[in-house]
Design a protein around this motif. Structure first.
Motif, short mmCIF file in Angstrom:
data_model
loop_
_atom_site.label_atom_id
_atom_site.label_comp_id
_atom_site.label_asym_id
_atom_site.label_seq_id
_atom_site.Cartn_x
_atom_site.Cartn_y
_atom_site.Cartn_z
N HIS A 143 -31.33 13.59 -17.83
CA HIS A 143 -32.71 13.14 -17.70
C HIS A 143 -33.18 13.50 -16.28
O HIS A 143 -32.40 13.35 -15.32
CB HIS A 143 -32.75 11.62 -17.92
CG HIS A 143 -34.13 11.09 -17.94
ND1 HIS A 143 -34.79 10.69 -16.80
CD2 HIS A 143 -35.00 10.90 -18.98
CE1 HIS A 143 -36.00 10.29 -17.13
NE2 HIS A 143 -36.16 10.40 -18.45
N ARG A 178 -27.41 26.01 -24.73
CA ARG A 178 -27.14 25.06 -25.82
C ARG A 178 -26.22 25.70 -26.86
O ARG A 178 -25.27 25.08 -27.32
CB ARG A 178 -28.44 24.68 -26.53
CG ARG A 178 -29.16 23.57 -25.85
CD ARG A 178 -30.28 22.99 -26.71
NE ARG A 178 -30.65 21.72 -26.13
CZ ARG A 178 -30.03 20.59 -26.35
NH1 ARG A 178 -29.03 20.53 -27.19
NH2 ARG A 178 -30.39 19.47 -25.74
N TYR A 184 -27.77 20.96 -17.66
CA TYR A 184 -26.83 20.65 -18.73
C TYR A 184 -25.53 20.15 -18.12
O TYR A 184 -25.08 20.65 -17.09
CB TYR A 184 -26.54 21.90 -19.58
CG TYR A 184 -27.72 22.27 -20.43
CD1 TYR A 184 -27.90 21.67 -21.67
CD2 TYR A 184 -28.68 23.16 -19.97
CE1 TYR A 184 -29.01 21.96 -22.44
CE2 TYR A 184 -29.79 23.45 -20.74
CZ TYR A 184 -29.94 22.85 -21.97
OH TYR A 184 -31.05 23.14 -22.73
N GLN A 185 -24.95 19.14 -18.78
CA GLN A 185 -23.67 18.60 -18.29
C GLN A 185 -22.63 18.74 -19.41
O GLN A 185 -22.89 18.37 -20.55
CB GLN A 185 -23.82 17.13 -17.94
CG GLN A 185 -22.58 16.54 -17.31
CD GLN A 185 -22.70 15.03 -17.16
OE1 GLN A 185 -22.82 14.30 -18.13
NE2 GLN A 185 -22.67 14.57 -15.92
N TYR A 186 -21.50 19.32 -19.06
CA TYR A 186 -20.38 19.39 -20.00
C TYR A 186 -19.10 19.13 -19.22
O TYR A 186 -19.14 18.89 -18.01
CB TYR A 186 -20.34 20.75 -20.72
CG TYR A 186 -19.91 21.91 -19.86
CD1 TYR A 186 -20.73 22.44 -18.88
CD2 TYR A 186 -18.64 22.49 -20.02
CE1 TYR A 186 -20.32 23.50 -18.08
CE2 TYR A 186 -18.23 23.55 -19.22
CZ TYR A 186 -19.07 24.05 -18.26
OH TYR A 186 -18.67 25.09 -17.48
N ARG A 188 -18.08 17.11 -25.51
CA ARG A 188 -19.49 16.74 -25.67
C ARG A 188 -20.29 17.26 -24.48
O ARG A 188 -19.79 17.31 -23.36
CB ARG A 188 -19.62 15.22 -25.71
CG ARG A 188 -19.25 14.68 -27.06
CD ARG A 188 -19.76 13.27 -27.22
NE ARG A 188 -18.87 12.61 -28.15
CZ ARG A 188 -18.10 11.58 -27.83
NH1 ARG A 188 -18.15 11.05 -26.63
NH2 ARG A 188 -17.30 11.05 -28.73
N PHE A 189 -21.52 17.63 -24.74
CA PHE A 189 -22.40 18.02 -23.62
C PHE A 189 -23.74 17.34 -23.80
O PHE A 189 -24.06 16.84 -24.88
CB PHE A 189 -22.54 19.54 -23.57
CG PHE A 189 -23.36 20.13 -24.68
CD1 PHE A 189 -24.72 20.35 -24.53
CD2 PHE A 189 -22.77 20.47 -25.90
CE1 PHE A 189 -25.47 20.90 -25.56
CE2 PHE A 189 -23.51 21.01 -26.94
CZ PHE A 189 -24.87 21.22 -26.77
N ARG A 190 -24.52 17.29 -22.73
CA ARG A 190 -25.84 16.67 -22.82
C ARG A 190 -26.77 17.28 -21.78
O ARG A 190 -26.32 17.95 -20.85
CB ARG A 190 -25.74 15.15 -22.65
CG ARG A 190 -25.40 14.72 -21.24
CD ARG A 190 -25.22 13.21 -21.14
NE ARG A 190 -24.99 12.81 -19.77
CZ ARG A 190 -25.89 12.19 -18.99
NH1 ARG A 190 -27.08 11.89 -19.45
NH2 ARG A 190 -25.59 11.87 -17.74
N THR A 191 -28.07 17.01 -21.97
CA THR A 191 -29.07 17.41 -20.97
C THR A 191 -29.33 16.19 -20.10
O THR A 191 -29.55 15.10 -20.63
CB THR A 191 -30.40 17.79 -21.67
OG1 THR A 191 -30.09 18.56 -22.82
CG2 THR A 191 -31.29 18.56 -20.75
N SER A 221 -22.49 24.46 -27.62
CA SER A 221 -22.18 23.99 -28.98
C SER A 221 -20.96 24.75 -29.51
O SER A 221 -20.04 24.16 -30.09
CB SER A 221 -23.36 24.24 -29.93
OG SER A 221 -24.51 23.62 -29.42
#
Ligand SMILES: Cc1cc2nc3c(=O)[nH]c(=O)nc-3n(C[C@H](O)[C@H](O)[C@H](O)COP(=O)(O)OP(=O)(O)OC[C@H]3O[C@@H](n4cnc5c(N)ncnc54)[C@H](O)[C@@H]3O)c2cc1C
Length: 389
Positions: free
Chosen positions: A126, A104, A145-147, A121-124, A108
């Motif tokens: 589901h 993370r 994690y996806q970026y 942007r990145f996200r976790t 960031s």
């Protein structure tokens, strides 16, 4: 009478063609000598990423990452048919070295260095989305994690940059092997061989962009310009049967926790890379059986049900500062050697990245500025559209 060029570039990899394009934009006459074929060496055998280099954050190479992300944004704009964004996934298992907090923090910082561009942007994901990940092992999976980063056909990009340079008047001789040069206070005499026949020209300056042959090429100049001791570090890739549908994967090899990428590649799967010090002839580099076993072991560990049929394999050579046993800790910054600090006749490009070729070329032109005659710039590399050939 011999032909004269303001700039003669030795090497038709991404750095050589990048310098040719920048020189042509600056209004200079330029000749590229390439011994085999454009992108026939490292520039056609990379991991094909146009990226900031997430893992370089661990080495605190912030300015390199920032510049690379800036170049990525620019290349997505000026070469939309050659460079495209790609979703990357980082799976986390109990034994993964880089824990969620580290990932993370890294992502960031990556986003911040990229200037908060939407592509950063990145996200976790589901857990309900894990089933879609091309057969990724979900047993003991803790998070994904996806970026985003970008991908390109490295050889096609190299050819497109050369074409752009040629559209502005640059000349290419290929296959043409640089054999010798005499460097004098008032200019350079260059010798090269085409099919065994000697040719010559004169040049105001020489740019040594010979990649893994850089010190061999420098050694053919009289006087020999300053050189840096380097190690050639081999990186191998496998092309496997089977299409990847959902993006790229950033994996930790189970045996030594090094990064291994799995990427979609022309309807197949590209898996790499390794780091093995290489001491042979650069033209003969090829993946080792041990590297192939290492990559396939990583594939089986994370994607136990994917095809393992190897349809192609290739290896390229990183040019890194000689560093004894500390293979993984070496600087990845591009370095330059020149024969004179103020008015160089010869500039040699050591290392570097496909992603940063344009910025590297600009730096080379700045180093040569005082030696070159004054010319009126005719274009800007940041604005020229690059098209597949
Ligand atoms: C395994 C691996 C993966 C990589 N992955 C990435 C990545 O994903 N993203 C990224 O940004 N960077 C990546 N890189 C880095 C990038 O690929 C290199 O920095 C870049 O391609 C180097 O280009 P170059 O022009 O300096 O050298 P090269 O592409 O090697 O070109 C040198 C050229 O000089 C020519 N030459 C040599 N001697 C002579 C002579 N006497 N006369 C005429 N011509 C000569 C050669 O034939 C060759 O074509 C990777 C590198 C490796 C090794």
């Amino acid at each position: 009478m011999m032909d004269h060029f303001d700039v003669v570039v030795i090497g038709g990899g991404i750095h050589g063609v990048g310098v040719a394009q920048a020189a042509a934009c600056g209004g200079y006459s330029v000749l590229v000598l390439e011994q085999t074929g454009l992108a026939s060496a490292t520039s056609g055998k990379s991991s094909k990423l146009i990226h900031g280099g997430l893992r370089y954050l661990e080495g605190l190479h912030f300015s390199l990452v920032r510049e690379s992300l800036r170049e990525r944004t620019l290349l997505l704009k000026i070469a939309p048919e050659l460079v495209h964004l790609q979703a990357f996934h980082i799976p986390i298992y109990p034994e993964t070295t880089r824990r969620p907090l580290t990932i993370r923090a890294g992502l960031s910082l990556y986003a911040l260095l990229g200037g908060l561009h939407p592509a950063n942007r990145f996200r976790t994901l589901h857990p309900g989305e894990w089933q879609d990940l091309d057969g990724l092992e979900t047993k003991r999976l803790q998070a994904v994690y996806q970026y985003y980063d970008a991908q390109a056909d490295d050889a096609a990009l190299t050819r497109a940059v050369m074409q752009s340079a040629m559209d502005l008047g640059a000349d290419l001789r290929c296959p043409a092997e640089f054999t010798a040069a005499e460097i004098a206070a008032d200019g350079c005499t260059v010798h090269y061989s085409i099919n065994g026949v000697d040719n010559g020209c004169s040049a105001t300056v020489l740019v040594n962009a010979a990649g893994p042959w850089i010190n061999t090429v420098a050694g053919r100049m009289r006087p020999t310009p300053p050189t840096t001791a380097v190690d050639l570090v081999q990186g191998s890739h496998l092309v496997l049967e089977g299409r990847i549908e959902h993006g790229a994967y950033y994996l930790e090899a189970p045996s030594d926790r090094r990064a291994v990428f799995m990427l979609p590649w022309k309807g197949r799967t590209l898996l790499g890379t390794t780091e093995t010090v290489y001491t042979g002839d650069p033209a003969a580099v090829t993946p080792l059986a041990s590297e192939e076993a290492y990559l396939l072991e990583t594939l089986r560990h994370y994607f136990p049900h994917r095809p393992q049929t190897v349809v192609d394999r290739f290896a390229g050579l990183r040019v890194l500062p000689a560093a004894g046993n500390a293979v993984f800790a070496r600087s990845r910054e591009t370095r330059f050697e020149r024969d004179d600090q103020r008015r160089p006749r010869v500039v040699s490009i050591y290392g570097g990245k496909l992603t940063g070729y344009r910025a590297t070329a600009q730096r080379v032109m700045r180093l040569l500025h005082r030696t070159l005659p004054s010319r009126r710039p005719v274009a800007n590399t940041a604005q020229l559209e690059l098209k597949p050939g």
